[in-house]
Design a protein around this motif. Structure first.
Motif, PDB file in Angstrom:
ATOM      1  N   ARG A 182      26.441  17.511 -18.165  1.00 56.54           N
ATOM      2  CA  ARG A 182      26.931  18.891 -18.220  1.00 56.54           C
ATOM      3  C   ARG A 182      28.313  18.952 -18.850  1.00 56.54           C
ATOM      4  O   ARG A 182      28.582  19.823 -19.678  1.00 56.54           O
ATOM      5  CB  ARG A 182      26.975  19.490 -16.811  1.00 56.54           C
ATOM      6  N   VAL A 183      29.194  18.032 -18.466  1.00 54.72           N
ATOM      7  CA  VAL A 183      30.542  18.004 -19.034  1.00 54.72           C
ATOM      8  C   VAL A 183      30.465  17.754 -20.540  1.00 54.72           C
ATOM      9  O   VAL A 183      31.146  18.418 -21.323  1.00 54.72           O
ATOM     10  CB  VAL A 183      31.424  16.933 -18.343  1.00 54.72           C
ATOM     11  N   ARG A 184      29.631  16.815 -20.962  1.00 56.74           N
ATOM     12  CA  ARG A 184      29.493  16.517 -22.397  1.00 56.74           C
ATOM     13  C   ARG A 184      28.976  17.735 -23.160  1.00 56.74           C
ATOM     14  O   ARG A 184      29.465  18.052 -24.242  1.00 56.74           O
ATOM     15  CB  ARG A 184      28.575  15.326 -22.620  1.00 56.74           C
ATOM     16  N   ARG A 185      27.988  18.423 -22.604  1.00 59.37           N
ATOM     17  CA  ARG A 185      27.452  19.614 -23.285  1.00 59.37           C
ATOM     18  C   ARG A 185      28.520  20.698 -23.392  1.00 59.37           C
ATOM     19  O   ARG A 185      28.629  21.371 -24.416  1.00 59.37           O
ATOM     20  CB  ARG A 185      26.224  20.137 -22.554  1.00 59.37           C
ATOM     21  N   MET A 186      29.314  20.863 -22.334  1.00 57.57           N
ATOM     22  CA  MET A 186      30.384  21.870 -22.387  1.00 57.57           C
ATOM     23  C   MET A 186      31.452  21.457 -23.403  1.00 57.57           C
ATOM     24  O   MET A 186      31.948  22.298 -24.145  1.00 57.57           O
ATOM     25  CB  MET A 186      31.000  22.074 -20.994  1.00 57.57           C
ATOM     26  N   LEU A 187      31.811  20.170 -23.437  1.00 59.87           N
ATOM     27  CA  LEU A 187      32.774  19.698 -24.431  1.00 59.87           C
ATOM     28  C   LEU A 187      32.271  19.970 -25.840  1.00 59.87           C
ATOM     29  O   LEU A 187      33.046  20.344 -26.724  1.00 59.87           O
ATOM     30  CB  LEU A 187      33.031  18.195 -24.266  1.00 59.87           C
TER      31      LEU A 187
ATOM     32  N   PRO B 127      35.904  24.444 -29.419  1.00 57.02           N
ATOM     33  CA  PRO B 127      36.377  24.276 -30.800  1.00 57.02           C
ATOM     34  C   PRO B 127      36.859  22.839 -31.010  1.00 57.02           C
ATOM     35  O   PRO B 127      37.343  22.188 -30.078  1.00 57.02           O
ATOM     36  CB  PRO B 127      37.544  25.254 -30.900  1.00 57.02           C
ATOM     37  N   GLU B 128      36.721  22.358 -32.232  1.00 57.22           N
ATOM     38  CA  GLU B 128      37.017  20.960 -32.572  1.00 57.22           C
ATOM     39  C   GLU B 128      38.396  20.500 -32.088  1.00 57.22           C
ATOM     40  O   GLU B 128      38.525  19.428 -31.506  1.00 57.22           O
ATOM     41  CB  GLU B 128      36.927  20.793 -34.092  1.00 57.22           C
TER      42      GLU B 128
ATOM     43  N   ARG C 132      46.442  23.386 -27.142  1.00 58.00           N
ATOM     44  CA  ARG C 132      45.014  23.109 -27.345  1.00 58.00           C
ATOM     45  C   ARG C 132      44.372  22.606 -26.064  1.00 58.00           C
ATOM     46  O   ARG C 132      43.237  22.964 -25.743  1.00 58.00           O
ATOM     47  CB  ARG C 132      44.826  22.101 -28.480  1.00 58.00           C
ATOM     48  N   MET C 133      45.102  21.774 -25.335  1.00 56.97           N
ATOM     49  CA  MET C 133      44.586  21.275 -24.056  1.00 56.97           C
ATOM     50  C   MET C 133      44.410  22.435 -23.081  1.00 56.97           C
ATOM     51  O   MET C 133      43.368  22.561 -22.432  1.00 56.97           O
ATOM     52  CB  MET C 133      45.532  20.220 -23.480  1.00 56.97           C
TER      53      MET C 133
END
Length: 190
Positions: free
Chosen positions: A128-133, A137-138, A171-172
């Protein structure tokens, strides 16, 4: 060798001790490789860039051009990041920072054996975290990856991405705000 500092290992390597380089690679391979994989989204390409990174490191040390006293990992990260950027320039597209299904970066953080149920729940949370990441935006994705997975400081991130520290912090901040919004809107529970 594992008790020696990076600088001591570099000095030993300059004197011909190949085992010192082996220790440096072993010490930093997880952070470097994980960062590369997250930037290029391809395990095989990441392995190539990882190897190219250490070839550049070896060449630079042997040529007596290494000047980053006490900052080996940020220096190595900068080389890896630049090689990733060079790769994307070569194929004429901008880097898309996505996670890879080939390698689970969270296995690196596994300190104790979990039950099958715990492993499944953890894997689902990481997915889930990877999909949200992937939906960020890049620029925001890159800063979050470099901060949390590569463990770089904001100054190191700013230097690496060639922006000011305030821009990296911004950005963070916006990346984390966007992640929280996604979690709320999609009712995602980690």
């Amino acid at each position: 060798m594992y008790k020696l500092s990076d600088e001591q290992l570099i000095t030993l390597f300059k004197k011909g001790h190949a085992s010192a380089l082996e220790e440096l690679v072993h010490r930093h391979k997880d952070k470097l490789y994980t960062s590369i994989v997250l930037l290029v989204k391809d395990g095989f390409l990441a392995e190539d860039i990882f190897q190219d990174t250490f070839i550049k490191i070896i060449d630079t040390i042997r040529a007596e051009r290494y000047t980053e006293k006490g900052k080996f990992l940020p220096w190595a990260m900068r080389i890896a990041h630049n090689l990733c950027v060079d790769h994307f320039r070569k194929i004429k597209r901008t880097p898309i920072i996505k996670t890879s299904d080939d390698k689970d970066i969270f296995n690196v953080l596994n300190f104790s054996e979990s039950s099958a149920e715990e492993k499944m729940i953890t894997q689902q949370s990481h997915d889930r975290v990877r999909r949200m990441l992937d939906m960020l935006p890049e620029e925001q994705r890159e800063v979050i990856i470099l901060r949390h997975y590569a463990d770089l400081s904001f100054k190191e991130i700013a230097d690496l991405t060639q922006v000011s520290i305030n821009t990296a912090l911004g950005r963070m901040r916006y990346g984390l705000i966007n992640l929280r919004k996604m979690m709320t809107e999609k009712q995602i529970c980690l």
